[in-house]
Design a protein around this motif. Structure first.
Motif, PDB file in Angstrom:
ATOM      1  N   ARG A 230       0.828  -1.205   0.000  1.00 19.18           N
ATOM      2  CA  ARG A 230       0.000   0.000   0.000  1.00 19.18           C
ATOM      3  C   ARG A 230       0.865   1.260   0.000  1.00 19.18           C
ATOM      4  NH1 ARG A 230      -2.243  -0.850   4.369  1.00 19.18           N
ATOM      5  NH2 ARG A 230      -4.128  -1.957   3.672  1.00 19.18           N
ATOM      6  N   SER A 231       1.888   1.282   0.842  1.00 19.64           N
ATOM      7  CA  SER A 231       2.739   2.471   0.920  1.00 19.64           C
ATOM      8  C   SER A 231       3.526   2.676  -0.362  1.00 19.64           C
ATOM      9  CB  SER A 231       3.691   2.354   2.121  1.00 19.64           C
ATOM     10  OG  SER A 231       4.600   1.273   1.936  1.00 19.64           O
ATOM     11  N   LEU A 232       3.945   1.584  -0.988  1.00 20.39           N
ATOM     12  CA  LEU A 232       4.667   1.711  -2.262  1.00 20.39           C
ATOM     13  C   LEU A 232       3.737   2.253  -3.349  1.00 20.39           C
ATOM     14  CD1 LEU A 232       7.535   1.121  -3.313  1.00 20.39           C
ATOM     15  CD2 LEU A 232       6.650  -1.036  -4.220  1.00 20.39           C
ATOM     16  N   HIS A 233       2.511   1.803  -3.340  1.00 19.39           N
ATOM     17  CA  HIS A 233       1.513   2.306  -4.292  1.00 19.39           C
ATOM     18  C   HIS A 233       1.313   3.809  -4.096  1.00 19.39           C
ATOM     19  CE1 HIS A 233      -2.834   3.051  -5.377  1.00 19.39           C
ATOM     20  NE2 HIS A 233      -2.377   2.549  -6.507  1.00 19.39           N
ATOM     21  N   GLU A 234       1.250   4.252  -2.841  1.00 17.90           N
ATOM     22  CA  GLU A 234       1.022   5.668  -2.564  1.00 17.90           C
ATOM     23  C   GLU A 234       2.230   6.529  -2.908  1.00 17.90           C
ATOM     24  OE1 GLU A 234      -0.114   5.676   1.521  1.00 17.90           O
ATOM     25  OE2 GLU A 234      -2.150   4.909   1.121  1.00 17.90           O
ATOM     26  N   ALA A 235       3.370   5.915  -3.119  1.00 22.71           N
ATOM     27  CA  ALA A 235       4.580   6.661  -3.472  1.00 22.71           C
ATOM     28  C   ALA A 235       4.695   6.902  -4.980  1.00 22.71           C
ATOM     29  CB  ALA A 235       5.812   5.898  -2.974  1.00 22.71           C
TER      30      ALA A 235
END
Length: 869
Positions: A230-235
């Motif tokens: 999820r955090s990688l997607h948001e980056a």
């Protein structure tokens, strides 16, 4: 400029390659074609069936034979003395990682060299509506993963087969989670490189730096950490979203409702140059002689685009635009083009071959079957409102936001209501104001639109404000942006509401439900046809004259047959009532009502009549069943009433498909026998309509365009049915047949007529390119059954006589009514055309004088094409 005398549309892909077309050139040359008219040939997404999803506008698709195959084709054409017209796509490209520009934007965002090539709203992350559910649902089910794209050599976000490149800044995040030397080296290199250097560096490290299998395994393990994914997607510069969200929210302009096609900003000169580099090279090197501009109404500034294109392509390049003209609408005078691709010619044919009295009979019967659906104008409003408020809700809301920012004193809800009513009332596809005052035509359109929209509003102040924006009376970038985006939206709203919704709901006479058509209009007969052709000769004598395209709703000969339903309206209406009763056992009771409903039944019987094979073989119905059931399901999805493309009702669609299949089942004896019997006079009249409309296309103002295979009979349904392979071997064999027309089968006779007409155009190019259109008076008891006109250029001329409304007057298997039918009918010939003449169809001589008797002319042949001896 060397004008085409006739074009032949080839649909590349689906097995059609450059080398295959090379083999067809001798046939096309003999037929009389001057220019091959090619569907898009530039590299498209893998497996593309149409080529409009371009991934590289500067590369010729290897799937078609690549540049080498293209050069063989152009050399073969040049040797035959023929030219090439290319269908180009300036409005959009594929929103696919296969598209190098799009891939670069996905990787680098606003730092991409191509971020300005696409029409993206960069005030938020780029939305990618590719998920089959919301992001959290896809994540929870393990559908999202971090992986390696081995083709391109980068880290990627994987969703099934889709691999989306990650921003270079993500590489350090990934490396911090992995104990892997390759990932560490990639992260270090990513921080120091960009652009093509970045891509090259990643490939070098990945393919030379270590064990990729180990790296893939580590990435698979880390993909199980949902918080990390999820955090990688948001980056990233982009956000994956549910595909159904695209209608309400999308950060880029799309082609109609197709999220896989992203709008291109060709109004920006550098983007124009990048999009057209190879195409202009091909034109300047003499490989290409003409261009067809796809979806010109989608462009931000069509006039400026066409001016730039004309300057780049030069004055000798033949250019036409795909443009649907509304009733009374003409092309902008300033456009430096030869004309349109010819939808308005199809509309003119419907004026001639639809019988007004019969249409009223059909209307009465249809209203009894369809109920509220039979109200065309109310149906139009409902369909357009559906587009504005649901299918294009995101685009509409963006316009509301722009207007609300310009007029903060006006309530947002009032602006939304006014904007919605203006879009619903818009009578044409778009206006063309991109700065300065409107043209007279655009001013008239806006005035008519405003009048209708305001009649629906209690408070007109918001509408007045929006109109000021559309009229160009408000200055500033935001006002200009609003004006352009409204014009880019009104066309898709019109097209999707009318062609792809209303025309599948309002089924009174399917032949009238054609691109550019107006099914509610009473036909004007020969007088209206003459008026339209005189206008065509004046305004666009060199535009294409089409009777079928890859976008029409059915093959030209299916439409010609269905025109005859208006003549035998009482016969058809009574038969439908009887057929519905025969097939009542196939209806299925569903919670929301019987399926299919009466309106769909009415539609299915017409559609089947249009494609019914005269030599129907009950032992070989599989192909017909598959084509017909596919069409039935597509039709109810397009109608968007009980099923649709976004919300499919499987039980309803199955019921409709089962009913459609039953209509062609070899076991349905009682129905099949009755259907075949009733259809015979419609088939006969349809054949004659086909030959008449063919002759008109060959001789009326405009350049005849032959859709692949339609020089023989084409009883196709809507796309993709009209892209089935064409049997050119059979067509070539027919062309080699000698002998009188009376011995030819009907399809071969149509091809013979095409050859006669096209060869005449080649011998008398000036007559048809610049000759006057002269309506000829028909007298006698059967005058309403003949259309006659002449083309005249100096001392050269051609006289055309074509029958119309011949239902019930033809014997089975005979394509003319006989001399006794025509009685005293004659065509009055003006004095300059009195000399000796001959009919090219049969070779008969025509006596000199002030009239031509129809009985000896059309009493023994289908049509007449007369020239001086």
């Amino acid at each position: 400029m060397t004008l085409p005398t006739a074009t032949y549309r080839i649909q590349f892909r689906n097995g059609m390659t450059f080398d295959r077309v090379c083999d067809l050139i001798p046939y096309l040359k003999t037929l009389g074609i001057s220019h091959l008219y090619a569907s898009p040939i530039f590299t498209a997404v893998s497996g593309s069936t149409h080529g409009y999803d371009v991934t590289n506008a500067n590369d010729i698709d290897p799937a078609l034979g690549g540049r080498a195959g293209f050069d063989r084709l152009t050399e073969t054409l040049a040797s035959a003395g023929m030219g090439l017209i290319l269908d180009i796509v300036p409005n959009h490209m594929a929103a696919s990682p296969e598209n190098g520009w799009w891939r670069d934007v996905l990787t680098f965002g606003r730092q991409s060299a191509y971020f300005n090539h696409f029409d993206i709203d960069w005030s938020e992350p780029l939305t990618l509506p590719q998920l089959g559910r919301d992001f959290e649902g896809a994540l929870a089910d393990g559908e999202l993963r971090i992986t390696i794209d081995e083709m391109h050599g980068n880290f990627a976000f994987g969703y099934f087969e889709t691999l989306l490149p990650l921003h270079p800044g993500s590489y350090g995040i990934i490396a911090s989670q992995l104990d892997d030397p390759v990932a560490t080296r990639m992260a270090e290199a990513a921080a120091a490189t960009s652009g093509e250097d970045f891509n090259r560096a990643m490939r070098d490290i990945l393919f030379e730096g270590g064990d990729r299998a180990v790296l893939r395994q580590k990435l698979e393990e880390v993909s199980s950490d949902r918080d990390f994914v999820r955090s990688l997607h948001e980056a990233q510069h982009w956000r994956l979203t549910h595909w159904k969200e695209a209608a309400r929210h999308l950060s880029y302009r799309r082609f109609f409702e197709v999220t896989g096609l992203v709008g291109i900003r060709v109004e920006d000169p550098p983007v124009f140059e990048d999009m057209h580099r190879l195409m202009i090279e091909l034109v300047r090197h003499g490989k290409v002689q003409g261009l067809r501009i796809d979806h010109v109404d989608g462009l931000a500034e069509p006039t400026a685009y066409l001016d730039r294109l004309r300057e780049a392509a030069g004055p000798d390049t033949y250019i036409v635009v795909e443009k649907i003209l509304g009733t009374g609408e003409v092309l902008p005078e300033s456009w430096p083009v030869a004309g349109t691709t010819g939808y308005e010619f199809i509309a003119a044919l419907s004026e001639l071959f639809i019988d007004g009295a019969g249409l009223r009979i059909l209307d009465d019967a249809y209203r009894g079957v369809a109920g509220e659906t039979a109200n065309l104008e109310e149906g139009r409003r409902i369909a357009k409102r559906l587009m504005v408020e649901r299918n294009f809700a995101g685009e509409t809301d963006r316009l509301v936001s722009i207007a609300a920012g310009i007029f903060p004193e006006v309530k947002r809800g009032e602006i939304a209501t006014a904007l919605s009513e203006l879009l619903i009332a818009f009578p044409v596809y778009r206006t063309y104001g991109d700065g300065g005052p409107l043209s007279w035509q655009d001013s008239a359109v806006l005035a008519a639109t405003a009048s209708q929209a305001m009649a629906q509003l209690d408070d007109r102040r918001a509408c007045d404000h929006v109109l000021k924006l559309l009229e160009g009376k408000v200055e500033g970038d935001a006002a200009h942006d609003f004006r352009i985006r409204f014009q880019q939206l009104s066309g898709p709203v019109m097209a999707k509401a009318t062609e792809d919704t209303l025309f599948y709901r309002y089924n009174r006479l399917l032949a009238a439900n054609e691109v550019g058509g107006e099914p509610g209009k009473a036909p004007g007969g020969p007088e209206e046809f003459h008026r339209r052709m005189a206008e065509r000769a004046r305004l666009q004598p060199h535009g294409l004259s089409a009777s079928a395209t890859h976008d029409t709703k059915r093959g030209e000969d299916a439409r010609a047959r269905l025109y005859a339903l208006s003549e035998g309206a009482d016969v058809f209406a009574q038969a439908v009532e009887r057929w519905r009763d025969m097939n009542r056992p196939w209806l299925k009771d569903l919670p929301d009502g019987a399926a299919p409903e009466p309106n769909v039944e009415w539609m299915l019987y017409q559609a089947l009549a249009g494609i019914w094979p005269e030599d129907f073989d009950r032992g070989q119905t599989e192909e017909l069943r598959e084509r017909f059931t596919d069409y039935a399901v597509k039709s109810v999805r397009e109608a968007k009433l009980r099923s649709g493309w976004t919300e499919q009702d499987a039980a309803y669609e199955e019921a409709v498909a089962t009913y459609a299949a039953a209509l062609v089942s070899p076991d349905n004896d009682v129905f099949l026998e009755d259907f075949e019997r009733v259809l015979q006079p419609f088939i006969a009249a349809g054949y004659l309509n086909s030959l008449s409309q063919t002759l008109l296309k060959l001789t009326a103002p405009g350049i005849p365009d032959i859709y692949q295979g339609a020089e023989g009979f084409d009883f196709s349904l809507v796309d993709p049915d009209n892209r089935r392979p064409v049997d050119h071997q059979r067509l070539t064999a027919w062309l080699d047949e000698a002998g009188p027309i009376a011995k030819l089968q009907a399809a071969a006779l149509k091809q013979r007529l095409v050859g006669i007409g096209l060869q005449l155009r080649q011998r008398h190019a000036d007559l048809f390119a610049g000759g006057d259109y002269l309506p000829l008076k028909v007298t006698g008891n059967r005058r309403d059954h003949v259309l006659a006109f002449a083309r005249v250029h100096q001392s050269d001329f051609a006289i055309i006589a074509a029958p119309r409304l011949m239902f019930g007057w033809l014997d089975p298997g005979v394509l003319f009514a006989g001399p006794e039918f025509w009685e005293d009918t004659a065509v009055a010939i003006p004095s300059p055309l009195h000399g000796p003449k001959a009919d090219l169809v049969t070779g008969k001589t025509i006596e000199p004088g002030g009239s031509i008797s129809i009985a000896p002319l059309l009493g023994s042949q289908p049509v007449g094409l007369i020239t001086p001896i």
